[in-house]
Design an enzyme around this catalytic site. Structure first.
Site, PDB file in Angstrom:
ATOM      1  CE  LYS A  22      35.723  61.568  -8.287  1.00  0.00           C
ATOM      2  NZ  LYS A  22      35.796  61.138  -8.203  1.00  0.00           N
ATOM      3  CG  ASN A  23      35.996  60.020 -11.312  1.00  0.00           C
ATOM      4  OD1 ASN A  23      37.019  60.320 -10.728  1.00  0.00           O
ATOM      5  ND2 ASN A  23      34.674  59.503 -11.423  1.00  0.00           N
ATOM      6  CB  CYS A 115      35.915  50.669  -1.512  1.00  0.00           C
ATOM      7  SG  CYS A 115      35.617  51.679  -2.797  1.00  0.00           S
ATOM      8  NE  ARG A 120      36.239  51.540  -6.617  1.00  0.00           N
ATOM      9  CZ  ARG A 120      35.707  52.599  -6.822  1.00  0.00           C
ATOM     10  NH1 ARG A 120      34.957  53.961  -5.623  1.00  0.00           N
ATOM     11  NH2 ARG A 120      36.615  53.311  -8.361  1.00  0.00           N
ATOM     12  CG  ASP A 303      30.767  57.456 -11.315  1.00  0.00           C
ATOM     13  OD1 ASP A 303      30.351  56.852 -10.377  1.00  0.00           O
ATOM     14  OD2 ASP A 303      31.557  57.692 -11.688  1.00  0.00           O
ATOM     15  NE  ARG A 395      36.749  60.306  -2.483  1.00  0.00           N
ATOM     16  CZ  ARG A 395      37.065  59.437  -2.688  1.00  0.00           C
ATOM     17  NH1 ARG A 395      36.115  58.922  -1.897  1.00  0.00           N
ATOM     18  NH2 ARG A 395      37.373  59.205  -4.071  1.00  0.00           N
TER      19      ARG A 395
HETATM   20  N1  EPU Z   1      37.542  45.599 -11.500  1.00  0.00           N
HETATM   21  C1  EPU Z   1      38.147  44.591 -10.918  1.00  0.00           C
HETATM   22  N2  EPU Z   1      39.054  44.208 -11.447  1.00  0.00           N
HETATM   23  C2  EPU Z   1      40.323  44.998 -11.878  1.00  0.00           C
HETATM   24  C3  EPU Z   1      39.198  46.752 -11.931  1.00  0.00           C
HETATM   25  C4  EPU Z   1      37.987  46.283 -11.542  1.00  0.00           C
HETATM   26  O1  EPU Z   1      37.188  43.530 -10.749  1.00  0.00           O
HETATM   27  O2  EPU Z   1      41.185  45.372 -11.746  1.00  0.00           O
HETATM   28  C5  EPU Z   1      36.405  45.504 -11.275  1.00  0.00           C
HETATM   29  C6  EPU Z   1      35.407  46.183 -10.939  1.00  0.00           C
HETATM   30  O3  EPU Z   1      35.085  45.951  -9.113  1.00  0.00           O
HETATM   31  C7  EPU Z   1      33.894  47.460 -10.740  1.00  0.00           C
HETATM   32  C8  EPU Z   1      34.326  47.281 -11.826  1.00  0.00           C
HETATM   33  O4  EPU Z   1      35.351  45.829 -12.625  1.00  0.00           O
HETATM   34  O5  EPU Z   1      33.216  46.340 -10.038  1.00  0.00           O
HETATM   35  C9  EPU Z   1      34.274  48.474 -12.360  1.00  0.00           C
HETATM   36  O6  EPU Z   1      35.110  49.109 -12.187  1.00  0.00           O
HETATM   37  P1  EPU Z   1      36.314  50.050 -12.652  1.00  0.00           P
HETATM   38  O7  EPU Z   1      37.986  49.492 -12.862  1.00  0.00           O
HETATM   39  O8  EPU Z   1      36.115  49.944 -14.158  1.00  0.00           O
HETATM   40  O9  EPU Z   1      36.323  51.305 -11.640  1.00  0.00           O
HETATM   41  P2  EPU Z   1      37.332  52.691 -11.108  1.00  0.00           P
HETATM   42  O10 EPU Z   1      38.580  52.077 -13.111  1.00  0.00           O
HETATM   43  O11 EPU Z   1      37.801  52.052 -10.255  1.00  0.00           O
HETATM   44  C10 EPU Z   1      36.380  54.220 -12.458  1.00  0.00           C
HETATM   45  C11 EPU Z   1      35.568  55.617 -11.402  1.00  0.00           C
HETATM   46  C12 EPU Z   1      34.359  55.410 -10.042  1.00  0.00           C
HETATM   47  C13 EPU Z   1      33.323  54.948 -11.403  1.00  0.00           C
HETATM   48  C14 EPU Z   1      34.542  53.648 -12.335  1.00  0.00           C
HETATM   49  C15 EPU Z   1      32.839  53.177 -12.933  1.00  0.00           C
HETATM   50  C16 EPU Z   1      37.314  56.619 -11.067  1.00  0.00           C
HETATM   51  C17 EPU Z   1      38.666  57.701 -11.158  1.00  0.00           C
HETATM   52  N3  EPU Z   1      36.859  56.501 -10.870  1.00  0.00           N
HETATM   53  O12 EPU Z   1      36.892  53.766 -10.954  1.00  0.00           O
HETATM   54  O13 EPU Z   1      33.966  56.549  -9.786  1.00  0.00           O
HETATM   55  O14 EPU Z   1      31.958  54.316 -10.247  1.00  0.00           O
HETATM   56  O15 EPU Z   1      35.193  53.829 -12.824  1.00  0.00           O
HETATM   57  O16 EPU Z   1      32.225  53.919 -14.304  1.00  0.00           O
HETATM   58  O17 EPU Z   1      37.744  57.022 -13.317  1.00  0.00           O
HETATM   59  C18 EPU Z   1      32.961  58.181  -8.705  1.00  0.00           C
HETATM   60  O18 EPU Z   1      33.535  59.213  -8.910  1.00  0.00           O
HETATM   61  O19 EPU Z   1      32.539  58.083  -7.479  1.00  0.00           O
HETATM   62  C19 EPU Z   1      33.447  56.582  -9.094  1.00  0.00           C
HETATM   63  C20 EPU Z   1      33.640  55.685  -7.843  1.00  0.00           C
END
Ligand code: EPU
Length: 416
Positions: A22-23, A115, A120, A303, A395
């Site tokens: 998915k990701n 969330c 996030r 995850d 999902r």
């Molecule tokens: N963060 C910030 N500011 C930002 C972006 C992130 O503070 O602008 C923080 C987040 O709040 C979190 C950390 O940085 O504490 C890491 O978040 P990240 O941005 O890496 O998460 P994401 O990109 O929103 C993806 C996956 C998630 C997975 C995370 C971590 C996708 C679509 N989603 O989310 O997947 O948990 O990386 O590996 O790729 C899932 O599949 O169940 C899922 C939640």
């Protein structure tokens, strides 16, 4: 609303085919906005989040079909918006921001709200885009972004962010000059996206390391790509074998994307052998309690935290599970306790004392991976577990009840 009913106690045996990730599929789909024309992806899983991204792109004017292949034509994009209704159901909708700015120089994207797993925010995506010359305003809950010019920049993330890295990599592919992303995410999904962008004509080096260099190009052209196997689905079935004293063969996976998970499960009492794209996994001893800490790739993934915790509830001792990525990703703890688990939360650490058995109970899914942990606990529990709000599971896990039933689980879906 559907619920999943599981009668626990069966050892799972047989073969499971792992689906596309998915990701990895979501950013690939968003990247189709970067090049006008027909893009073809294979191994795209049939999941609710994929459908949501498809709807988001079709609202913008893309025409797509999800058959054996996922074909998407982005010739007639006319709307540059990700509305609140879609972003609130799937935060990954924010992945259209970088491509829209790169190709159409404007975007209107709803800010994601709260969330189930943490705050996030997307401040790091926005800050990086601003460094590239994007003008950003916040208006009535929306990010209004304009980029008369998009310039390469050196962007150092203060925290590793997966979708942030992906968004900026996509924006930089069509920017003027060189962009350097420092402290970039190294996840396999980031590498897969870079490979597809390069196939479209982008010039990206270093994906899979902490520094990614992107030389912007004037134009990209559509291409074809196969989505990588889902490492989290793979890890979830590894735990299913562990928690049910099972013996499974997982087909079509990438064992090299799961080193940290495999190492920990081996220490916890599994025999895991990899050959090519399959993994053979068997429980060979009692479940040994051990400590894990989630961190960005290549360390233990957040995850897999909830699923690993389900396993540790039946461990022989005490396990400390520390969540370092999301501040609120312990919603499964209370539900696991309803099934007889002994877990105490101390800040970002869950102290899990192994119990002899879990017992079936009605429980509620709160997010995707929390739902998976409840399914795993239910497979091992005595009696019947009803898991409510199963839409979370849909999902991210393709045909989960069929896959589980085929390896011997007693599981069915009911409407409640
Ligand atoms: N963060 C910030 N500011 C930002 C972006 C992130 O503070 O602008 C923080 C987040 O709040 C979190 C950390 O940085 O504490 C890491 O978040 P990240 O941005 O890496 O998460 P994401 O990109 O929103 C993806 C996956 C998630 C997975 C995370 C971590 C996708 C679509 N989603 O989310 O997947 O948990 O990386 O590996 O790729 C899932 O599949 O169940 C899922 C939640």
């Amino acid at each position: 609303m559907d619920k999943l009913v599981i009668e626990g106690g069966n050892s799972l045996k047989g073969q499971v085919s792992i689906s596309g990730a998915k990701n990895a599929a979501l950013p690939l789909m968003a990247s189709s906005l970067l090049a006008s024309g027909r893009h073809t992806f294979t191994n795209v899983p049939r999941l609710r989040d994929i459908r949501t991204m498809q709807i988001l792109l079709s609202n913008m004017g893309a025409i797509s079909e999800h058959g054996d292949r996922f074909e998407i034509d982005t010739t007639d994009i006319h709307t540059y918006e990700a509305p609140y209704e879609l972003v609130k159901t799937m935060r990954a909708s924010v992945l259209v921001l970088g491509p829209l700015l790169a190709r159409y120089r404007r975007a209107r994207v709803s800010l994601p709200g709260g969330c189930a797993i943490g705050a996030r925010p997307i401040n790091l995506h926005l800050r990086g885009l601003q460094q590239m010359g994007v003008d950003i305003e916040l208006d009535h809950g929306y990010v209004i972004a304009k980029a008369p010019r998009l310039r390469g920049a050196t962007i150092s993330f203060e925290q590793v962010t997966v979708t942030g890295t992906e968004n900026l990599m996509m924006a930089a592919s069509l920017a003027e000059g060189l962009t350097i992303l420092q402290n970039a995410a190294q996840e396999p999904e980031v590498v897969a996206l870079a490979e597809y962008l390069n196939r479209m004509g982008a010039q990206i080096e270093g994906a899979g390391t902490a520094e990614i260099r992107i030389q912007g190009r004037k134009e990209l052209i559509p291409a074809t790509f196969t989505v990588i196997p889902d490492r989290i689905e793979t890890g979830t079935y590894l735990v299913a074998a562990a928690i049910t004293k099972g013996d499974l063969e997982l087909k079509g996976c990438r064992p090299d994307h799961l080193n940290a998970v495999i190492q920990n499960l081996a220490l916890a009492g599994l025999s895991i052998e990899g050959e090519g794209d399959s993994l053979r996994v068997k429980r060979v001893s009692e479940i040994k309690s051990l400590n894990v800490m989630t961190r960005p790739y290549p360390a233990f993934p957040t995850d897999m935290q909830a699923q690993f915790m389900a396993l540790m509830t039946l461990g022989s001792g005490v396990s400390l599970i520390t969540e370092q990525i999301f501040e609120n990703r312990f919603m499964h703890v209370l539900e696991l306790k309803r099934m007889g688990a002994d877990i105490q939360l101390e800040g970002r650490t869950a102290v899990v004392r192994g119990v002899k058995r879990l017992s079936g109970a009605p429980v509620m899914a709160t997010d995707l991976r929390a739902s998976a942990s409840l399914v795993l606990a239910a497979l091992a529990a005595e009696g019947v577990t009803e898991i409510h709000r199963i839409y979370h599971l849909d999902r991210g896990y393709e045909t989960i009840e069929q896959k589980l039933a085929a390896i011997g689980a007693r599981v069915w879906r009911e409407s409640s």
